[in-house]
Scaffold this motif. Structure first.
Motif, short mmCIF file in Angstrom:
data_model
loop_
_atom_site.label_atom_id
_atom_site.label_comp_id
_atom_site.label_asym_id
_atom_site.label_seq_id
_atom_site.Cartn_x
_atom_site.Cartn_y
_atom_site.Cartn_z
N THR A 146 0.83 -1.20 0.00
CA THR A 146 0.00 0.00 0.00
C THR A 146 0.87 1.25 0.00
O THR A 146 0.59 2.21 -0.73
N HIS A 147 1.92 1.24 0.80
CA HIS A 147 2.80 2.42 0.90
C HIS A 147 3.46 2.73 -0.45
O HIS A 147 3.49 3.90 -0.86
N ILE A 148 3.95 1.72 -1.13
CA ILE A 148 4.59 1.94 -2.43
C ILE A 148 3.58 2.54 -3.41
O ILE A 148 3.90 3.47 -4.15
N LEU A 149 2.37 2.03 -3.40
CA LEU A 149 1.33 2.60 -4.28
C LEU A 149 1.01 4.05 -3.90
O LEU A 149 0.80 4.89 -4.77
N ASP A 150 1.03 4.36 -2.59
CA ASP A 150 0.82 5.75 -2.16
C ASP A 150 1.92 6.65 -2.72
O ASP A 150 1.64 7.76 -3.18
N VAL A 151 3.16 6.19 -2.68
CA VAL A 151 4.27 6.98 -3.22
C VAL A 151 4.11 7.14 -4.73
O VAL A 151 4.23 8.24 -5.27
N LEU A 152 3.80 6.06 -5.42
CA LEU A 152 3.61 6.14 -6.88
C LEU A 152 2.44 7.06 -7.24
O LEU A 152 2.49 7.78 -8.25
N ASN A 153 1.40 7.05 -6.43
CA ASN A 153 0.22 7.86 -6.72
C ASN A 153 0.43 9.36 -6.49
O ASN A 153 -0.46 10.15 -6.77
N THR A 154 1.61 9.74 -6.00
CA THR A 154 1.93 11.17 -5.92
C THR A 154 2.14 11.73 -7.32
O THR A 154 2.13 12.95 -7.51
N LYS A 210 4.95 11.51 -8.97
CA LYS A 210 6.34 11.92 -9.15
C LYS A 210 7.23 10.81 -9.70
O LYS A 210 8.32 11.06 -10.17
N PHE A 211 6.76 9.57 -9.62
CA PHE A 211 7.56 8.42 -10.03
C PHE A 211 6.83 7.61 -11.09
O PHE A 211 5.60 7.57 -11.11
N ILE A 212 7.61 6.94 -11.93
CA ILE A 212 7.00 6.16 -13.01
C ILE A 212 6.96 4.66 -12.70
O ILE A 212 6.23 3.93 -13.34
N SER A 213 7.75 4.22 -11.72
CA SER A 213 7.74 2.81 -11.35
C SER A 213 8.44 2.64 -10.01
O SER A 213 9.11 3.55 -9.52
N ALA A 214 8.29 1.44 -9.45
CA ALA A 214 8.98 1.10 -8.21
C ALA A 214 9.31 -0.38 -8.21
O ALA A 214 8.57 -1.19 -8.79
N LYS A 215 10.42 -0.72 -7.57
CA LYS A 215 10.82 -2.12 -7.40
C LYS A 215 11.08 -2.35 -5.92
O LYS A 215 11.78 -1.57 -5.27
N LEU A 216 10.52 -3.43 -5.39
CA LEU A 216 10.79 -3.85 -4.02
C LEU A 216 11.68 -5.07 -4.09
O LEU A 216 11.33 -6.07 -4.72
N THR A 217 12.86 -4.98 -3.47
CA THR A 217 13.80 -6.09 -3.51
C THR A 217 14.25 -6.44 -2.09
O THR A 217 14.31 -5.57 -1.22
N GLU A 218 14.54 -7.70 -1.88
CA GLU A 218 15.11 -8.13 -0.61
C GLU A 218 16.63 -8.10 -0.74
O GLU A 218 17.19 -8.57 -1.74
#
Length: 109
Positions: A24-32, A34-42
């Motif tokens: 949810t947090h990553i989608l909140d950031v993307l929904n600003t 300001k960003f075109i994509s995000a990757k979550l990595t371990e």
């Protein structure tokens, strides 16, 4: 392209809850916008302090988009994270500028 990288170490006791919340947090950031994509990595290292470590990489088209995120959105979204997880997480942030991307070429043997 600019990459806003957030590296986070999470206490094992809240790891699963944090991982679910991050979607949810990553989608909140993307929904600003300001960003075109995000990757979550371990991050695949054993931390001396324990816990699990992740990296989130947000891609922005311009430096202005990144600066705009800092000015208008970053504090509000960080506070949400701190209120929810407090000292159970430790985060640090870095910025990267993409210089050039390389891809394999098809070479016949």
């Amino acid at each position: 392209m600019y990459i806003y990288n957030v590296t986070i170490n999470i206490n094992e006791t809240v790891h699963e809850e944090w991982l679910t919340w991050m979607e949810t947090h990553i989608l909140d950031v993307l929904n600003t916008g300001k960003f075109i994509s995000a990757k979550l990595t371990e991050v695949l290292v054993d931390e001396e302090m324990g816990g699990k470590t992740y990296s989130v990489q947000y891609a922005a088209n311009t430096r202005e988009d990144l600066n705009d995120y800092y000015e208008k959105d970053a504090d509000r979204l960080r506070i949400k994270s701190l209120k929810k997880f407090g000292d159970q997480i430790l985060a640090f942030r870095t910025e990267l500028k993409l210089v050039k991307e390389f891809y394999p070429t098809n070479v016949s043997n």
